[in-house]
Design a protein around this motif. Sequence first.
Motif, mmCIF file in Angstrom:
data_model
loop_
_atom_site.group_PDB
_atom_site.id
_atom_site.type_symbol
_atom_site.label_atom_id
_atom_site.label_comp_id
_atom_site.label_asym_id
_atom_site.label_seq_id
_atom_site.Cartn_x
_atom_site.Cartn_y
_atom_site.Cartn_z
ATOM 1 N N LEU A 173 7.956 4.009 6.537
ATOM 2 C CA LEU A 173 8.933 4.590 5.634
ATOM 3 C C LEU A 173 10.181 5.079 5.925
ATOM 4 O O LEU A 173 11.369 5.000 5.385
ATOM 5 C CB LEU A 173 8.082 5.294 4.611
ATOM 6 N N GLU A 174 10.232 5.918 6.945
ATOM 7 C CA GLU A 174 11.339 6.552 7.713
ATOM 8 C C GLU A 174 12.380 5.472 8.170
ATOM 9 O O GLU A 174 13.407 5.632 8.104
ATOM 10 C CB GLU A 174 10.814 7.442 8.909
ATOM 11 N N THR A 175 11.935 4.391 8.875
ATOM 12 C CA THR A 175 12.460 3.343 9.406
ATOM 13 C C THR A 175 13.255 2.630 8.391
ATOM 14 O O THR A 175 14.532 2.320 8.540
ATOM 15 C CB THR A 175 11.567 2.329 10.342
ATOM 16 N N LEU A 176 12.673 2.451 7.151
ATOM 17 C CA LEU A 176 13.623 1.828 5.872
ATOM 18 C C LEU A 176 14.416 2.978 5.289
ATOM 19 O O LEU A 176 14.932 2.476 4.219
ATOM 20 C CB LEU A 176 12.238 1.302 5.061
ATOM 21 N N GLY A 177 14.314 4.160 5.750
ATOM 22 C CA GLY A 177 15.444 5.207 5.019
ATOM 23 C C GLY A 177 14.815 5.801 3.874
ATOM 24 O O GLY A 177 15.621 6.308 2.846
ATOM 25 N N LEU B 203 -1.871 7.294 8.330
ATOM 26 C CA LEU B 203 -0.823 8.055 7.484
ATOM 27 C C LEU B 203 0.497 8.183 8.183
ATOM 28 O O LEU B 203 1.477 7.677 7.799
ATOM 29 C CB LEU B 203 -1.145 9.242 6.763
ATOM 30 N N SER B 204 0.606 8.674 9.459
ATOM 31 C CA SER B 204 1.502 8.860 10.274
ATOM 32 C C SER B 204 2.352 7.393 10.417
ATOM 33 O O SER B 204 3.622 7.318 10.445
ATOM 34 C CB SER B 204 1.223 9.268 11.791
ATOM 35 N N ARG B 205 1.367 6.487 10.915
ATOM 36 C CA ARG B 205 2.026 5.122 10.997
ATOM 37 C C ARG B 205 2.887 4.754 9.915
ATOM 38 O O ARG B 205 4.118 3.928 9.765
ATOM 39 C CB ARG B 205 1.116 3.770 11.267
ATOM 40 N N LEU C 29 10.902 12.199 0.112
ATOM 41 C CA LEU C 29 11.570 10.925 -0.198
ATOM 42 C C LEU C 29 13.022 11.234 0.080
ATOM 43 O O LEU C 29 13.493 12.456 -0.214
ATOM 44 C CB LEU C 29 11.612 10.529 -1.673
ATOM 45 N N THR C 30 13.756 10.423 0.853
ATOM 46 C CA THR C 30 15.260 10.444 1.024
ATOM 47 C C THR C 30 15.777 10.528 -0.570
ATOM 48 O O THR C 30 15.093 10.009 -1.487
ATOM 49 C CB THR C 30 15.747 9.575 1.915
ATOM 50 N N GLU C 31 17.187 10.716 -0.688
ATOM 51 C CA GLU C 31 17.633 10.401 -2.102
ATOM 52 C C GLU C 31 17.632 9.015 -2.263
ATOM 53 O O GLU C 31 17.378 8.741 -3.376
ATOM 54 C CB GLU C 31 19.208 10.774 -2.123
ATOM 55 N N GLU C 32 18.038 8.188 -1.252
ATOM 56 C CA GLU C 32 17.865 6.575 -1.461
ATOM 57 C C GLU C 32 16.301 6.307 -1.829
ATOM 58 O O GLU C 32 16.276 5.298 -2.617
ATOM 59 C CB GLU C 32 18.530 5.987 -0.441
ATOM 60 N N GLY C 33 15.549 6.800 -1.138
ATOM 61 C CA GLY C 33 14.058 6.613 -1.555
ATOM 62 C C GLY C 33 13.642 6.865 -3.045
ATOM 63 O O GLY C 33 12.982 6.143 -3.568
ATOM 64 N N GLN C 34 14.149 8.163 -3.539
ATOM 65 C CA GLN C 34 13.936 8.622 -4.702
ATOM 66 C C GLN C 34 14.575 7.706 -5.792
ATOM 67 O O GLN C 34 14.084 7.109 -6.750
ATOM 68 C CB GLN C 34 14.342 9.934 -4.935
ATOM 69 N N ARG C 35 15.798 7.207 -5.473
ATOM 70 C CA ARG C 35 16.709 6.366 -6.268
ATOM 71 C C ARG C 35 16.020 4.914 -6.331
ATOM 72 O O ARG C 35 15.712 4.729 -7.626
ATOM 73 C CB ARG C 35 17.879 6.227 -5.806
ATOM 74 N N ARG C 36 15.645 4.413 -5.325
ATOM 75 C CA ARG C 36 14.870 3.218 -5.391
ATOM 76 C C ARG C 36 13.540 3.090 -6.006
ATOM 77 O O ARG C 36 13.031 2.276 -6.862
ATOM 78 C CB ARG C 36 14.667 2.616 -3.963
ATOM 79 N N PHE C 37 12.750 4.397 -5.803
ATOM 80 C CA PHE C 37 11.473 4.253 -6.327
ATOM 81 C C PHE C 37 11.565 4.386 -7.927
ATOM 82 O O PHE C 37 10.812 3.756 -8.578
ATOM 83 C CB PHE C 37 10.577 5.677 -5.705
ATOM 84 N N ASN D 155 0.871 -1.254 -0.208
ATOM 85 C CA ASN D 155 0.106 0.154 0.108
ATOM 86 C C ASN D 155 0.728 1.332 -0.239
ATOM 87 O O ASN D 155 0.274 2.262 -0.125
ATOM 88 C CB ASN D 155 -1.000 0.075 1.387
ATOM 89 N N ALA D 156 1.982 1.013 0.287
ATOM 90 C CA ALA D 156 2.974 2.271 0.381
ATOM 91 C C ALA D 156 3.167 2.721 -1.041
ATOM 92 O O ALA D 156 3.866 4.070 -0.900
ATOM 93 C CB ALA D 156 4.359 2.025 1.120
#
Length: 146
Positions: A78-82, A71-73, A100-108, A41-42
């Motif tokens: 997502l924060e915990t996953l970086g 949404l907060s949960r 998104l973090t740089e890593e989050g954006q790259r992975r997405f 769902n994320a």
Amino acid sequence: MDDELPERLREVEDELTALLRRGRALSWEIASEVHPNLEPNAYGLLLWLRRSGAIRLTDLAARLGVGKGTLSRQIHSLETLGLVRRDPDPNDRRAAQLSLTEEGQRRFDAARAPRLGQIRRALETWPQRDVEELARLLRRFNDAWG
């Protein structure tokens, strides 16, 4: 004309059901590619964060039509996953902006690229105006639904 409406509505429902089924499968697939521990769902949440850049939790909850607690949960996970970070909102010190973090954006982006290629291939023979009209009608439908 009114006699045709119920059948047309059934046709819309049939096509919408097929599209949603495909979308759910895609969300599961992309979520696992972004991070093995990511909830399916994320994906929609990551998509909105990718599209909007930085956004307040309350604004994102309103756009997605979900409660702030839920949404907060999800954001915490997502924060915990970086993949997501919270930064102070420059307009309101009590609030935070999500992005998104740089890593989050790259992975997405990496996980999403093959799907965008599939969509491109599916629509490559369509005239540009038809692709634009499809996007416009889907946006209109989503706006009316939500």
